[in-house]
Design a protein around this motif. Structure first.
Motif, PDB file in Angstrom:
ATOM      1  N   PHE B  44       0.816  -1.373   0.133  1.00 50.72           N
ATOM      2  CA  PHE B  44      -0.013  -0.043  -0.108  1.00 50.72           C
ATOM      3  C   PHE B  44       1.053   1.272   0.023  1.00 50.72           C
ATOM      4  CE2 PHE B  44      -2.253  -3.483   1.789  1.00 50.72           C
ATOM      5  CZ  PHE B  44      -3.115  -3.799   1.222  1.00 50.72           C
ATOM      6  N   GLY B  45       0.539   2.358  -0.986  1.00 54.93           N
ATOM      7  CA  GLY B  45       1.374   3.505  -0.884  1.00 54.93           C
ATOM      8  C   GLY B  45       0.915   4.239   0.292  1.00 54.93           C
ATOM      9  N   GLU B  46       1.816   5.164   0.829  1.00 57.14           N
ATOM     10  CA  GLU B  46       1.719   6.137   1.979  1.00 57.14           C
ATOM     11  C   GLU B  46       0.150   6.565   1.886  1.00 57.14           C
ATOM     12  OE1 GLU B  46       4.880   8.531   2.799  1.00 57.14           O
ATOM     13  OE2 GLU B  46       6.358   6.811   2.712  1.00 57.14           O
ATOM     14  N   GLU B  47      -0.158   7.168   0.449  1.00 63.93           N
ATOM     15  CA  GLU B  47      -1.374   7.781   0.669  1.00 63.93           C
ATOM     16  C   GLU B  47      -2.662   7.088   0.613  1.00 63.93           C
ATOM     17  OE1 GLU B  47      -0.409   6.667  -3.181  1.00 63.93           O
ATOM     18  OE2 GLU B  47       0.852   7.596  -1.497  1.00 63.93           O
ATOM     19  N   ASN B  48      -2.423   5.722   0.661  1.00 67.68           N
ATOM     20  CA  ASN B  48      -3.688   4.927   0.480  1.00 67.68           C
ATOM     21  C   ASN B  48      -4.639   5.289   1.636  1.00 67.68           C
ATOM     22  OD1 ASN B  48      -5.041   2.198   1.392  1.00 67.68           O
ATOM     23  ND2 ASN B  48      -4.389   1.888  -0.476  1.00 67.68           N
ATOM     24  N   PRO B  49      -5.860   5.384   1.591  1.00 71.46           N
ATOM     25  CA  PRO B  49      -6.609   5.721   2.662  1.00 71.46           C
ATOM     26  C   PRO B  49      -6.987   4.743   3.542  1.00 71.46           C
ATOM     27  CG  PRO B  49      -7.843   5.619   0.543  1.00 71.46           C
ATOM     28  CD  PRO B  49      -6.404   5.674   0.016  1.00 71.46           C
ATOM     29  N   GLN B  50      -6.963   3.437   2.939  1.00 73.90           N
ATOM     30  CA  GLN B  50      -7.344   2.280   3.859  1.00 73.90           C
ATOM     31  C   GLN B  50      -6.275   2.186   4.634  1.00 73.90           C
ATOM     32  OE1 GLN B  50      -8.288   1.823   0.708  1.00 73.90           O
ATOM     33  NE2 GLN B  50     -10.578   2.180   1.063  1.00 73.90           N
ATOM     34  N   LEU B  51      -5.095   1.936   4.361  1.00 73.72           N
ATOM     35  CA  LEU B  51      -3.713   2.245   5.353  1.00 73.72           C
ATOM     36  C   LEU B  51      -3.835   3.208   6.196  1.00 73.72           C
ATOM     37  CD1 LEU B  51      -0.914   0.512   5.757  1.00 73.72           C
ATOM     38  CD2 LEU B  51       0.054   2.421   4.191  1.00 73.72           C
ATOM     39  N   THR B  52      -3.861   4.195   5.968  1.00 72.68           N
ATOM     40  CA  THR B  52      -4.065   5.306   6.816  1.00 72.68           C
ATOM     41  C   THR B  52      -4.817   5.202   7.928  1.00 72.68           C
ATOM     42  OG1 THR B  52      -3.769   6.746   5.021  1.00 72.68           O
ATOM     43  CG2 THR B  52      -3.627   7.933   6.824  1.00 72.68           C
ATOM     44  N   ALA B  53      -6.132   4.768   7.513  1.00 71.13           N
ATOM     45  CA  ALA B  53      -7.133   4.516   8.658  1.00 71.13           C
ATOM     46  C   ALA B  53      -6.842   3.430   9.519  1.00 71.13           C
ATOM     47  CB  ALA B  53      -8.433   4.110   7.917  1.00 71.13           C
ATOM     48  N   PHE B  54      -6.117   2.546   8.932  1.00 70.07           N
ATOM     49  CA  PHE B  54      -5.566   1.415   9.738  1.00 70.07           C
ATOM     50  C   PHE B  54      -4.733   1.618  10.736  1.00 70.07           C
ATOM     51  CE2 PHE B  54      -3.256  -2.808  10.204  1.00 70.07           C
ATOM     52  CZ  PHE B  54      -4.091  -3.385  11.126  1.00 70.07           C
ATOM     53  N   GLU B  55      -3.596   2.495  10.132  1.00 69.25           N
ATOM     54  CA  GLU B  55      -2.496   2.931  11.226  1.00 69.25           C
ATOM     55  C   GLU B  55      -2.898   3.937  12.139  1.00 69.25           C
ATOM     56  OE1 GLU B  55       0.718   4.029   8.554  1.00 69.25           O
ATOM     57  OE2 GLU B  55       1.410   1.768   8.882  1.00 69.25           O
ATOM     58  N   SER B  56      -3.835   4.593  11.803  1.00 66.70           N
ATOM     59  CA  SER B  56      -4.330   5.529  13.130  1.00 66.70           C
ATOM     60  C   SER B  56      -5.004   4.657  13.911  1.00 66.70           C
ATOM     61  CB  SER B  56      -5.276   6.853  12.560  1.00 66.70           C
ATOM     62  OG  SER B  56      -6.554   6.533  12.202  1.00 66.70           O
ATOM     63  N   MET B  57      -5.876   3.782  13.621  1.00 64.39           N
ATOM     64  CA  MET B  57      -6.627   2.833  14.572  1.00 64.39           C
ATOM     65  C   MET B  57      -5.446   2.108  15.595  1.00 64.39           C
ATOM     66  SD  MET B  57      -9.689   0.260  13.990  1.00 64.39           S
ATOM     67  CE  MET B  57     -10.697   1.534  13.187  1.00 64.39           C
ATOM     68  N   GLN B  58      -4.404   1.661  14.874  1.00 64.82           N
ATOM     69  CA  GLN B  58      -3.428   0.857  15.515  1.00 64.82           C
ATOM     70  C   GLN B  58      -2.601   1.800  16.671  1.00 64.82           C
ATOM     71  OE1 GLN B  58      -0.725  -1.606  13.309  1.00 64.82           O
ATOM     72  NE2 GLN B  58      -2.425  -3.232  13.755  1.00 64.82           N
ATOM     73  N   LYS B  59      -2.688   3.347  16.186  1.00 66.58           N
ATOM     74  CA  LYS B  59      -1.935   3.875  17.311  1.00 66.58           C
ATOM     75  C   LYS B  59      -2.957   4.238  18.437  1.00 66.58           C
ATOM     76  CE  LYS B  59       1.191   6.200  14.253  1.00 66.58           C
ATOM     77  NZ  LYS B  59       1.192   7.372  13.009  1.00 66.58           N
ATOM     78  N   ILE B  60      -4.258   4.425  18.190  1.00 67.43           N
ATOM     79  CA  ILE B  60      -4.969   4.631  19.242  1.00 67.43           C
ATOM     80  C   ILE B  60      -5.404   3.411  19.971  1.00 67.43           C
ATOM     81  CG2 ILE B  60      -7.481   5.163  19.811  1.00 67.43           C
ATOM     82  CD1 ILE B  60      -7.485   6.799  17.048  1.00 67.43           C
ATOM     83  N   TYR B  61      -5.485   2.046  19.492  1.00 65.60           N
ATOM     84  CA  TYR B  61      -5.640   0.982  20.305  1.00 65.60           C
ATOM     85  C   TYR B  61      -4.316   0.078  20.176  1.00 65.60           C
ATOM     86  CZ  TYR B  61     -10.420   2.124  19.606  1.00 65.60           C
ATOM     87  OH  TYR B  61     -11.845   2.856  19.721  1.00 65.60           O
ATOM     88  N   ASN B  62      -4.141  -1.095  20.566  1.00 58.75           N
ATOM     89  CA  ASN B  62      -3.081  -1.749  20.284  1.00 58.75           C
ATOM     90  C   ASN B  62      -2.600  -2.301  18.991  1.00 58.75           C
ATOM     91  OD1 ASN B  62      -2.011  -0.858  22.799  1.00 58.75           O
ATOM     92  ND2 ASN B  62      -2.038  -2.850  23.758  1.00 58.75           N
ATOM     93  N   LYS B  63      -1.593  -2.687  18.685  1.00 57.00           N
ATOM     94  CA  LYS B  63      -1.448  -3.211  17.151  1.00 57.00           C
ATOM     95  C   LYS B  63      -1.908  -4.792  17.080  1.00 57.00           C
ATOM     96  CE  LYS B  63       2.620  -1.203  15.102  1.00 57.00           C
ATOM     97  NZ  LYS B  63       3.820  -1.705  14.324  1.00 57.00           N
ATOM     98  N   THR B  64      -2.068  -5.208  16.250  1.00 54.48           N
ATOM     99  CA  THR B  64      -2.852  -6.286  15.938  1.00 54.48           C
ATOM    100  C   THR B  64      -1.835  -7.614  15.413  1.00 54.48           C
ATOM    101  OG1 THR B  64      -3.899  -5.517  14.214  1.00 54.48           O
ATOM    102  CG2 THR B  64      -5.297  -5.814  16.221  1.00 54.48           C
ATOM    103  N   ASP B  65      -0.621  -7.021  14.960  1.00 54.85           N
ATOM    104  CA  ASP B  65       0.212  -8.054  14.490  1.00 54.85           C
ATOM    105  C   ASP B  65       0.302  -9.339  15.434  1.00 54.85           C
ATOM    106  OD1 ASP B  65       0.835  -6.869  12.127  1.00 54.85           O
ATOM    107  OD2 ASP B  65       2.873  -5.905  12.921  1.00 54.85           O
ATOM    108  N   ASN B  66       0.011 -10.541  14.878  1.00 54.81           N
ATOM    109  CA  ASN B  66       0.211 -11.687  15.813  1.00 54.81           C
ATOM    110  C   ASN B  66       0.778 -12.829  15.003  1.00 54.81           C
ATOM    111  OD1 ASN B  66      -1.920 -11.887  13.929  1.00 54.81           O
ATOM    112  ND2 ASN B  66      -2.849 -13.505  15.103  1.00 54.81           N
TER     113      ASN B  66
END
Lengths: 266, 779
Positions: B44-66
């Motif tokens: 995903f490119g840096e400007e990809n809206p779904q990636l941006t949404a996901f990254e900001s969600m990961q910053k608010i809650y905890n990461k989900t890499d598992n």
């Protein structure tokens, strides 16, 4: 009566023997580490009781903040862990909630929580000591009173911390419920105040760093830091504690620290 | 240009070789800087809206890499004292995984229950040494009725369970962090299996997927590239019968690959699944230049020319065509720069660089090598009336029938294009031979898969989540989700609150409902939170000031379109039922679901631009606007047929396939260029009739086209063997497209030319036709 005395004597001789045994087995570094910690504890003895206001500021990686307002009362107990009463003021929906804790050097701490909405006191299991206090980066065990018996020690050397030449001492928790394998503590050589603590998690990687600043001296003896800043290196979150209105020897009694006193705490 | 170049190369062959090798060595040194990015986020490119949404969600809650350990007990029963003990030790061992911040299993599930007036919070399986049948039954009953666990941590039937390790990669040294985790969990798995030989353990989760990207690519490069070299050596060796030629070709290929990858390193490229296939593609494309030069050279030598003259003539004849075909191929690949997915941009640029380098090397060091090395030509009887001539006769003879049949076939194939459906399921990027895929398929079948959406429901006010109205909305939403047949699991804070309410009322099931006041909810949560041990807190469900909570929905396997539909239905639910809350949707699954569509839209622009550029070049090279337009048909039809056939064969089009049209355009154009230029040459220079010109084109380039197509199809078919399905399907569809292009150039283009040209001047050609047809029939 006689029996009791006998048991007591046997026990104390056993304990003495055990202590000397372990003392003998100690290396010079372990001995020095223990001595520094004993000295640190001793220098602060005799504060009797205290109360203070605390502002707890939680921050996540995104920079969002959340503030809790807490009042804390403590009672010094000789030859046992201290007692403390924590009263929550904010957030609003937990206002009046009070937390009572009896800290113990070796055995598990005893803890109760009073819930005003339920008008009931609930006991909290001590297995949570590694868990976060009110969603902060402070674990219960980071906030409970320091007792020498809770750790074994190793002196690592001298190093400056916060501009103060300090003893660097490694501490290993005795309780297996602890969330840490070890802590590294910097205790300044001038006043034996804790300047910095590094916490290593169960897989022995650096988890958090706690820095103490703005130390003030009370009653010409007791040093308290106005600010405690805890940074979690793994999650990027942090918690700052800002203390104010420190008061000592306010006349708090043991009866102010029991299940009944919880309900009328404010 | 070709003349002057070879006069220099022929004079100083050793110097040319030395300079080229020096260039290769210096560029190639950059290859050390090339690193493999093992993270699905690179798609995903840096400007990809779904990636941006996901990254900001990961910053608010905890990461989900598992990492998920999927543990299958030997007797199909998770709830035996013996197995629970092994699970408990596996759970404990999992805390030692580097960067782990949380471990969830049925043994450490924070079970809450009422005891007298207290609420007890403890591990569901505290100790395993004295578990009675009754205890086991209780544990089983609790686990199998807990919505947080069922389908996520424990299978409905109680026959498989998962130990889920959440890791928080620091991202300081991303290249070593993922492998470190993978190594650790594999060691834990091996130890567990050694201690419990009859159980089965599989590894899934984001970390294992990221690891598989690297491992898949590495194993591909270890098997596919040698295989491809073998194909090249055999093809050239057999078809051209030359050892020197083969050696020189292999050398050019190696130099093109090494120089390209080296430059990539210097330029700061990184490798990813798709861009790691660049060497295979360059390898395939570089062969064509050499084949053309060798064919012409041997032709000249057989005609009696000495070696140097033969090489000089070959370079002179071929310089322009291979330059043109290299440029068009490069343009085709560069159309990938319009892709939304950076790895494909990189792949396009790398192959474009490689193709141009291959061109430079084939006109410099290649002739220099041929000059220095011994080349012998066996006098082979030329049987001129070969298969190509027969094919030409056949095509001319049956032109009408062919035009109709091929047109029908083209239209018919193209009519299946709508059968294709956009689908990017990242699990299926790997074929079933990859352990991660097998593990995830198994988990999908018995518990739930990796198709998940995270939903952040925001109130905007601190402690807002404790508001009964909010909790009811989230609970209703959860119920609505759970009623949908495609839902496997929903993780929500409202379940925990209902359970706590029940616990606070002496475990009375009638109280399994949400608390009715904000204070009650807040204080229950406080009590619960204050009782949780390290790593099992609620930070992954609640944000820092408790103004938002995160619901995680896991769905059954579905296509991208279905997932996008569910996303819009969820949005609709909130706008109809709880419009006061701001809601965010994000997850890797959603990111992949959207990227196919985004990528196709952007690739359409890129492909169109490439098509315009290539057509302009063709019109320029053929010096004829009309043929420039005619050439559009054979250039576009192959992709149409290939996608039509794909619709019949698979019908699933993802990220990998959305770049194929642009990519193949530059390659299939080569055939058209060669065929049309010979046809026009015959008409213009030799004043040949349409039929004669067609015949001339077949005779002259038919064989070369056949050989280069064979090599290209073989090369991309080798890529089709990749265990990384994105590359495999890209290879397969490209191979099909290139093959179809040849068929179109042989069977459709000539009848079309004859039909068009016939209308133009019927009378003039009537005589010649008769003459030619009689000669054809007599032969």
């Amino acid at each position: 009566m006689l029996n009791k005395k006998l048991v007591f004597a046997t026990l104390s001789s056993l304990i003495l023997g055990f202590t000397s045994l372990t003392a003998n087995a100690m290396t010079a570094e372990e001995q020095k580490g223990l001595e520094i910690s004993l000295e640190s504890k001793k220098k602060d003895e005799g504060w009797a009781d205290s109360s203070a206001d605390m502002l707890m500021i939680l921050k996540n990686k995104q920079g969002q903040e959340s503030i809790r307002e807490i009042k804390m009362k403590s009672l010094e107990i000789m030859n046992d862990g201290d007692k403390s009463l924590t009263i929550f003021n904010k957030p609003r929906d937990v206002k009046g909630t009070a937390f009572l804790s009896f800290s113990h050097p070796v055995e598990a701490d005893e803890q109760w929580l009073f819930l005003p909405a339920l008008k009931r006191v609930k006991r909290i299991s001590s297995r949570n000591k590694s868990g976060p206090f009110m969603g902060s980066e402070f674990a219960f065990e980071d906030l409970s009173s320091f007792e020498v018996e809770k750790y074994t020690y190793k002196y690592l050397g001298d190093e400056a911390a916060n501009g103060e030449m300090s003893f660097k001492v490694e501490q290993y928790p005795v309780d297996e419920n602890s969330g840490y394998t070890r802590r590294i503590v910097w205790i300044d050589q001038s006043e034996y105040r804790v300047q910095k603590i590094e916490f290593y998690d169960r897989k022995n990687t650096l988890l958090k760093t706690l820095t103490f600043s703005d130390y003030k001296q009370y009653l010409d003896k007791h040093w308290r830091a106005d600010v405690q800043h805890m940074v979690n290196h793994q999650s990027g979150k942090s918690t700052e504690l800002k203390w104010s209105n420190y008061q000592f020897k306010t006349g708090l009694k043991d009866s102010d620290f029991n299940r009944n006193s919880l309900k009328r705490a404010r | 240009m070709g003349d002057k170049l070879y006069s220099f190369v022929g004079k100083y062959p050793i110097w040319v070789i030395l300079v080229c090798i020096t260039v290769m060595v210096f560029s190639g040194a950059g290859a050390q800087k090339l690193v493999f990015k093992n993270d699905y986020r690179v798609f995903f490119g840096e400007e990809n809206p779904q990636l941006t949404a996901f990254e900001s969600m990961q910053k608010i809650y905890n990461k989900t890499d598992n990492v998920a350990f999927i543990v299958v007990p030997k007797d199909g029963n998770v709830f035996s004292a013996e197995h629970l003990e092994t699970l408990k030790s596996l759970t404990k061992a999992s805390w030692q995984v580097p960067f782990s911040t949380r471990v969830d299993s049925i043994t450490n599930f924070q079970y809450t229950f009422a005891e007298e007036d207290d609420m007890i919070v403890e591990d569901l399986v505290m100790r395993t040494d004295r578990l009675s049948a009754m205890d086991l039954e209780r544990i089983k009953q609790v686990a199998l009725s807990e919505p947080l666990l069922v389908n996520k941590i424990i299978a409905k039937g109680g026959h498989v369970s998962v130990v889920n390790v959440t890791v928080q990669l620091p991202g300081i040294d991303p290249l070593t962090e993922t492998p470190q985790v993978a190594e650790s969990v594999r060691a834990i798995k091996a130890k567990y299996l050694a201690e419990n030989p009859e159980t089965q353990v599989m590894l899934s989760g984001m970390i294992m997927m990221n690891t598989s990207f690297t491992e898949s690519a590495l194993s591909d490069n270890a098997t596919l590239i040698p295989l491809m070299f073998l194909v090249v050596i055999i093809t050239i060796g057999l078809l051209l019968r030359t050892i020197t030629g083969t050696v020189a070709t292999v050398l050019i290929i190696i130099m093109s690959i090494v120089t390209t990858m080296g430059l990539a390193g210097w330029l700061g490229f990184y490798l990813t699944g798709p861009s790691a296939s660049a060497p295979t593609m360059i390898l395939t494309l570089a062969v064509a230049d050499c084949v053309h030069i060798l064919t012409s050279m041997f032709y000249e030598m057989r005609q009696g020319a000495d070696k140097r003259t033969a090489i000089a003539r070959s370079i002179k004849i071929n310089f322009q065509p291979i330059f043109l075909t290299s440029i068009t191929t490069a343009i085709g690949f560069m159309s990938m720069n319009f892709s939304d997915s950076p790895p494909f941009r990189d792949l396009g640029n790398l192959v474009a660089i490689g193709v141009m380098l291959a061109f430079v090397f084939s006109v410099t060091i290649f002739p220099a090598l041929l000059t220095v090395l011994p080349v012998r030509v066996k006098a082979k009887p030329e049987n001129k009336k070969d298969s190509m001539a027969k094919l030409a006769d056949f095509v001319i003879g049956n032109r009408k029938a062919l035009l109709i049949t091929t047109s029908v076939f083209i239209l018919l194939s193209a009519s299946f294009i709508p059968k294709n459906e956009l689908n990017d399921d990242f699990v299926k990027y790997f074929d079933k031979s990859v352990p991660y895929r097998a593990a995830t398929d198994y988990m999908q079948e018995h518990l739930s898969g990796m198709m998940a959406v995270e939903i952040s429901v925001k109130t905007g006010t601190a402690s807002g989540i404790n508001d009964p109205q909010y909790l009811n909305a989230v609970s209703d939403f959860t119920d609505w989700l759970r009623d949908r047949p495609e839902t496997d699991h929903v993780n929500t804070i409202t379940d925990t609150l209902k359970r706590l309410n029940k616990n606070m009322h002496g475990d009375d099931p009638a109280w399994y409902k949400l608390p009715d006041s904000q204070e009650l909810s807040a204080q229950y949560l406080l009590l619960y939170e204050m009782s949780l041990p390290y790593g099992l807190d609620l930070n992954n469900q609640l944000n820092v000031d408790k103004s938002s909570s995160r619901v995680v929905a896991t769905f059954k396997n579905m296509t991208s379109n279905q997932l996008i539909n569910i996303e819009s239905e969820m949005r609709k639910w909130f706008s109809e039922n709880a419009p006061q809350y701001d809601v965010d949707f994000a997850s890797p699954s959603l990111m992949f679901a959207h990227i196919g569509k985004r990528n196709i839209t952007s690739m359409l622009v890129g492909t169109t631009l490439a098509l315009v550029l290539i057509s302009l070049l063709l019109g320029f090279a053929l010096k004829n606007v009309k043929f420039g337009f005619i050439s559009l048909l054979p250039n576009l039809i192959p992709a149409a047929i290939a996608f039509g056939l794909w619709g019949l064969y698979s019908g699933q089009v993802g990220l990998g396939l959305s770049v194929v049209i642009g990519m193949t355009l530059g390659i299939v154009v080569d055939d058209t260029v060669h065929f049309l230029s010979k046809y026009i040459h015959a008409k213009r220079e030799k004043k040949a009739s349409t039929y004669e010109a067609v015949h001339y084109a077949f005779d002259n380039v038919g064989r070369a086209l056949w050989i280069t197509t064979f090599v290209l199809v073989a090369g991309f078919s080798v890529l089709a063997q990749s265990s990384f399905r994105m590359n495999a399907e890209m290879g397969l569809l490209t191979a099909v497209t290139i093959f179809v292009a040849l068929v179109v150039d042989f069977l459709f283009l000539p009848p079309l030319l004859m039909a068009i040209e016939k209308n133009k001047n019927k009378k003039q050609q009537a005589l010649k036709t008769n003459a030619l047809e009689s000669s054809t029939s007599s032969s």
